[in-house]
Design a protein around this motif. Structure first.
Motif, PDB file in Angstrom:
ATOM      1  N   ALA A   1     -31.518  -3.404   4.783  1.00  0.00           N
ATOM      2  CA  ALA A   1     -30.753  -2.432   4.021  1.00  0.00           C
ATOM      3  C   ALA A   1     -31.753  -1.601   3.084  1.00  0.00           C
ATOM      4  CB  ALA A   1     -29.734  -2.981   2.982  1.00  0.00           C
ATOM      5  N   LEU A   2     -32.795  -2.306   2.662  1.00  0.00           N
ATOM      6  CA  LEU A   2     -33.939  -1.372   2.037  1.00  0.00           C
ATOM      7  C   LEU A   2     -34.610  -0.426   2.891  1.00  0.00           C
ATOM      8  CD1 LEU A   2     -35.858  -4.308  -0.069  1.00  0.00           C
ATOM      9  CD2 LEU A   2     -34.624  -2.318  -1.124  1.00  0.00           C
ATOM     10  N   CYS A   3     -34.854  -0.651   4.123  1.00  0.00           N
ATOM     11  CA  CYS A   3     -35.348   0.258   5.370  1.00  0.00           C
ATOM     12  C   CYS A   3     -34.534   1.362   5.373  1.00  0.00           C
ATOM     13  CB  CYS A   3     -35.731  -0.529   6.537  1.00  0.00           C
ATOM     14  SG  CYS A   3     -37.109  -1.806   6.240  1.00  0.00           S
ATOM     15  N   THR A   4     -33.357   1.126   5.299  1.00  0.00           N
ATOM     16  CA  THR A   4     -32.160   2.140   5.933  1.00  0.00           C
ATOM     17  C   THR A   4     -31.490   2.775   4.606  1.00  0.00           C
ATOM     18  OG1 THR A   4     -30.500   0.452   6.091  1.00  0.00           O
ATOM     19  CG2 THR A   4     -31.777   1.201   8.144  1.00  0.00           C
ATOM     20  N   GLY A   5     -31.731   2.253   3.453  1.00  0.00           N
ATOM     21  CA  GLY A   5     -31.361   3.134   2.160  1.00  0.00           C
ATOM     22  C   GLY A   5     -29.797   2.708   2.070  1.00  0.00           C
ATOM     23  N   ILE A   6     -29.235   1.541   2.229  1.00  0.00           N
ATOM     24  CA  ILE A   6     -27.999   1.050   2.276  1.00  0.00           C
ATOM     25  C   ILE A   6     -27.872  -0.007   1.252  1.00  0.00           C
ATOM     26  CG2 ILE A   6     -27.336   2.482   4.406  1.00  0.00           C
ATOM     27  CD1 ILE A   6     -26.681  -0.580   5.447  1.00  0.00           C
ATOM     28  N   ARG A   7     -26.721  -0.456   0.807  1.00  0.00           N
ATOM     29  CA  ARG A   7     -26.445  -1.650   0.060  1.00  0.00           C
ATOM     30  C   ARG A   7     -25.095  -2.102   0.569  1.00  0.00           C
ATOM     31  NH1 ARG A   7     -28.219  -2.955  -5.009  1.00  0.00           N
ATOM     32  NH2 ARG A   7     -29.109  -0.815  -5.152  1.00  0.00           N
ATOM     33  N   LEU A   8     -24.982  -3.351   0.689  1.00  0.00           N
ATOM     34  CA  LEU A   8     -23.574  -4.257   0.948  1.00  0.00           C
ATOM     35  C   LEU A   8     -22.953  -4.437  -0.382  1.00  0.00           C
ATOM     36  CD1 LEU A   8     -22.092  -5.359   3.146  1.00  0.00           C
ATOM     37  CD2 LEU A   8     -23.010  -7.419   2.905  1.00  0.00           C
ATOM     38  N   VAL A   9     -21.710  -4.091  -0.610  1.00  0.00           N
ATOM     39  CA  VAL A   9     -21.035  -4.078  -1.982  1.00  0.00           C
ATOM     40  C   VAL A   9     -19.610  -4.644  -1.544  1.00  0.00           C
ATOM     41  CG1 VAL A   9     -22.591  -2.461  -3.308  1.00  0.00           C
ATOM     42  CG2 VAL A   9     -20.246  -1.853  -1.830  1.00  0.00           C
TER      43      VAL A   9
END
Length: 170
Positions: free
Chosen positions: A99-107
């Motif tokens: 997620a850090l590498c792709t700029g996303i976050r699981l919420v």
């Protein structure tokens, strides 16, 4: 939502505006691109399986016993269950290495909050064990990457959305 997307498009761009969604509580977010989600899952999958395989190979190479292959197999299989749980616990804020590498976050889908420690481990276990099935499904046209409980958001896009004054569903 169509009107909201049309209002946001001049500020955020067509791509980001098209991915605007609402949490269960009405808060707005920008859904992560399917490709970003798959890349994040791939990074996490490779990390987890790499560590499991490395542990199994290290045991096999260092073991002096006749049944070293059996021990290495058990370590490798156990690693595919234990490593994702441990790795997931370290990303309770929804941002593993992928997620850090792709700029996303699981919420959480209901309110956009953190997924929590236990559920983060469970989510990572499901992601890594189910990655191959999910990737094959995505390649055949199924773009469903959310399970109805959690979703991946585009962190930068969501920040831009909120900075532009779009916070809640009208």
């Amino acid at each position: 939502m169509a009107r909201l997307r049309a209002q946001a498009e001049p500020v955020l761009g067509k791509d980001v505006a098209a991915r605007i969604r609402a949490f269960g509580n009405g808060g707005l977010y920008v859904e992560a691109r399917t490709g970003s989600t798959i890349w994040a899952w791939l990074v996490d999958f490779l990390l987890v399986t790499g560590l499991s395989v490395a542990a199994a190979v290290a045991y096999y190479v260092k073991a002096d016993t006749i049944d070293a292959a059996v021990g290495a197999s058990v370590i490798g299989i156990a690693g595919l269950i234990v490593v994702p749980l441990l790795y997931g616990w370290f990303y309770g804020n929804g941002r593993g290495l992928g997620a850090l590498c792709t700029g996303i976050r699981l919420v959480r889908l209901r309110d956009g909050g953190r997924i929590g420690l236990w559920k983060a481990g469970w989510a990572m276990l499901i992601r890594t064990l189910g990655f191959v099935i999910i990737a094959l499904g995505a390649l055949s046209g199924d773009v469903t990457v959310t399970n109805g409980v959690r979703t991946s958001i585009d962190v930068r896009g969501t920040e831009q959305l909120r900075a532009a004054g779009f916070v809640r569903k009208p």
